[in-house]
Design a protein around this motif. Sequence first.
Motif, short mmCIF file in Angstrom:
data_model
loop_
_atom_site.label_atom_id
_atom_site.label_comp_id
_atom_site.label_asym_id
_atom_site.label_seq_id
_atom_site.Cartn_x
_atom_site.Cartn_y
_atom_site.Cartn_z
N VAL A 57 -8.64 -6.50 5.39
CA VAL A 57 -8.43 -5.68 4.20
C VAL A 57 -7.84 -6.53 3.07
CG1 VAL A 57 -7.17 -3.71 3.26
CG2 VAL A 57 -8.17 -3.58 5.55
N SER A 91 -5.98 -1.05 -1.15
CA SER A 91 -6.84 -1.22 0.04
C SER A 91 -7.95 -0.18 0.09
CB SER A 91 -6.00 -1.13 1.31
OG SER A 91 -5.43 0.16 1.44
N SER A 92 -7.72 1.01 -0.45
CA SER A 92 -8.74 2.05 -0.40
C SER A 92 -9.43 2.26 -1.75
CB SER A 92 -8.12 3.37 0.07
OG SER A 92 -7.07 3.75 -0.81
#
Length: 119
Positions: A57, A91-92
């Motif tokens: 990630v 990260s998202s």
Amino acid sequence: MLPAGSRLTHRDEFASVLRRGRRSGRPRLVVHLECRVEPTAPRAGLVVSKAVGGSVVRHRVSRRLRHLLAPRLNTLPAGARLVVRALPAASSASSAELAEDLDAGLGSALRKASGARRG
């Protein structure tokens, strides 16, 4: 990809920017900008800690940020040093969301830095 001459590589450079630079926080990242009066090309570095996620990630976020940062380096004043610190929400985030935060953070940090030089 950022060219080698455009990267911050030493701990002291990062520390200087984080200490002396103007900060602009966004939901997914924080931009630190230090404008110096030097005839050198702008340089940038990334900080993506383990709080963002595992190694896969973190590397994905780093690649996205480097890709977004490369064309924006030309818009910075000569001698500028920039550190982009990714927050866990990065990260998202999509690339478009990261680009939006990066543009807003850069704009705000540039306004703060230019105000500090005048006053």
